[in-house]
Design an enzyme around this catalytic site. Structure first.
Site, PDB file in Angstrom:
ATOM      1  N   LYS A  59       2.541  44.929  69.684  1.00 48.75           N
ATOM      2  CA  LYS A  59       3.749  45.341  68.969  1.00 48.75           C
ATOM      3  C   LYS A  59       4.985  45.408  69.857  1.00 48.75           C
ATOM      4  O   LYS A  59       6.106  45.494  69.362  1.00 48.75           O
ATOM      5  CB  LYS A  59       3.525  46.678  68.255  1.00 48.75           C
ATOM      6  CG  LYS A  59       2.299  46.731  67.369  1.00 48.75           C
ATOM      7  CD  LYS A  59       2.260  45.684  66.259  1.00 48.75           C
ATOM      8  CE  LYS A  59       3.323  45.870  65.248  1.00 48.75           C
ATOM      9  NZ  LYS A  59       2.929  45.392  63.908  1.00 48.75           N
TER      10      LYS A  59
HETATM   11  N1  PMP Z   1      -4.308  46.218  65.897  1.00 47.96           N
HETATM   12  C1  PMP Z   1      -3.629  47.295  66.295  1.00 47.96           C
HETATM   13  C2  PMP Z   1      -4.304  48.268  67.222  1.00 47.96           C
HETATM   14  C3  PMP Z   1      -2.321  47.529  65.855  1.00 47.96           C
HETATM   15  O1  PMP Z   1      -1.658  48.629  66.253  1.00 47.96           O
HETATM   16  C4  PMP Z   1      -1.734  46.609  64.967  1.00 47.96           C
HETATM   17  C5  PMP Z   1      -0.342  46.873  64.448  1.00 47.96           C
HETATM   18  N2  PMP Z   1      -0.340  47.720  63.312  1.00 47.96           N
HETATM   19  C6  PMP Z   1      -2.480  45.495  64.550  1.00 47.96           C
HETATM   20  C7  PMP Z   1      -3.765  45.328  65.050  1.00 47.96           C
HETATM   21  C8  PMP Z   1      -1.988  44.515  63.508  1.00 47.96           C
HETATM   22  O2  PMP Z   1      -0.765  43.914  63.798  1.00 47.96           O
HETATM   23  P1  PMP Z   1       0.239  43.512  62.647  1.00 47.96           P
HETATM   24  O3  PMP Z   1       1.000  44.749  62.250  1.00 47.96           O
HETATM   25  O4  PMP Z   1       1.115  42.486  63.282  1.00 47.96           O
HETATM   26  O5  PMP Z   1      -0.533  42.966  61.506  1.00 47.96           O
END
Ligand code: PMP
Length: 342
Positions: A59
């Protein structure tokens, strides 16, 4: 023979940065060597280690891009307050950008999310507002409702909004996907990627498919979440402990048509495989990383044609074990939750 000292290797100059924001992106792609063998996987499997980013997760990419764009647009300026609803990692990423650029930061975080994330947020100077776990997105107590309420109350505050901000998928379309294309020398056949906001899977799919239309993009969604397509995959109602993937609504930045296939995963498999990634591959990853292995195993079962030595799979490992030291990294927690030990 004694090692010579004195002249530094020339590449070390490239490791000098003006700010830690430059230490976001260009993450390593590392081959899995032991786990695929025990799982009967013949294909080459590589992991993209997003925990190498400055704030410890995938992120960081979107926070940097959202902050830079909002500054360019003139919508925010140092001294303002950045508010964001997050499952923790976007919060940490925005708090890191806020720390280095001089913004105040407030993160709304569900009680479900780990204490470790709260501690990192506070260490970065952010204020953390906890909200009840398990409430629906339209409830007045949800992370998103509380963030909007705070934004109305606090002067000079702004929500970058990872759920709707096009810079979220764009960070992956122009960053993550391009890196993967070059790191695999255009040989990537299958991408396996968890979905929370869906920004990573949507953007990376867009970027890779511009390069080669037939890259198979597999999105991973925990049982109990509603992101997967077709909808009947989401019929099982369950609570899930894995953090960062899954939601009870479909965020605007998620284009459900981008992934070619959705696979549902359970907590037990996610945490067990995350522990095995640590133990057998030395990859200090979080629980949603384990979900990508759980999905890979299901994929190979249903598509044995993909399980050949010439195929190249990439898994995205979004964050670090550091976020979960009191949770799945801990044997007692695993036993207490009924997930067994390794
Ligand atoms: N895994 C973790 C540990 C995350 O913090 C996130 C972000 N919410 C994601 C996967 C998924 O990413 P995205 O929000 O881009 O779908």
């Amino acid at each position: 023979m004694e090692e010579t000292t004195g002249k530094a290797a020339p590449f070390l100059g490239q490791l000098k940065s003006d700010s830690v924001a430059d230490c976001i992106g260009a993450t390593p792609l590392v081959r899995l060597n032991r786990l695929p063998i025990t799982l009967g996987i013949k294909a080459r499997v590589y992991a993209k280690l997003e925990y190498f980013n400055a704030g410890g997760s995938v992120k960081d990419r979107i926070a940097k891009r959202m902050v830079d764009q909002a500054e360019r647009d003139g919508t925010i300026k140092p001294g303002d307050t950045l508010i964001e609803a997050s499952s923790g990692n976007t919060g940490i990423a925005i708090a890191l950008m806020a720390a280095i650029k001089g913004y105040k930061c407030i993160i709304t975080l569900s009680e479900k999310m780990s204490l470790e994330k709260e501690q990192i947020l506070k260490a970065l100077g952010a204020k953390v507002v906890r909200t009840p776990a398990g409430v629906s997105v339209d409830s007045a107590d949800s992370i998103i409702s509380v963030a909007h309420r705070l934004q109305k109350e606090i002067p000079h505050s702004f929500i970058l909004n990872q759920y709707t901000n096009p810079q979220n998928p764009a960070a992956h379309e122009f960053g993550t996907a391009e890196e993967l294309w070059h790191q695999t020398e255009g040989q990537i056949d299958v991408l396996v990627c968890g979905a929370g906001t869906g920004g990573t899977v949507t953007g990376t799919a867009r970027g890779l498919k511009k390069r080669r239309k037939d890259v198979l993009v597999v999105a991973v969604d925990p049982l109990g979440s509603v992101l997967a397509q077709p909808d009947d995959l989401n019929e099982i109602k369950a609570e899930y402990h894995v953090e960062g993937i899954g939601y009870d609504f479909v965020p605007e930045v998620l284009d459900p048509a981008e992934p070619d296939l959705w696979i549902k995963t359970c907590d037990r498999d996610s945490f067990q495989y995350a522990r095995r990634l640590v133990r057998e591959e030395g990859l200090l990853c979080g629980g949603s990383s384990g979900a990508t292995i759980a999905a890979l195993v299901q994929l190979i079962e249903s598509r044995p044609d993909l399980n050949t030595e010439d195929k190249l799979f990439v898994l995205i490992l979004p964050d670090s074990l550091r976020n979960y030291l009191t949770k799945f990294a801990d044997d007692d927690w695993m036993m207490g939750q009924g997930y067994g030990s390794l």
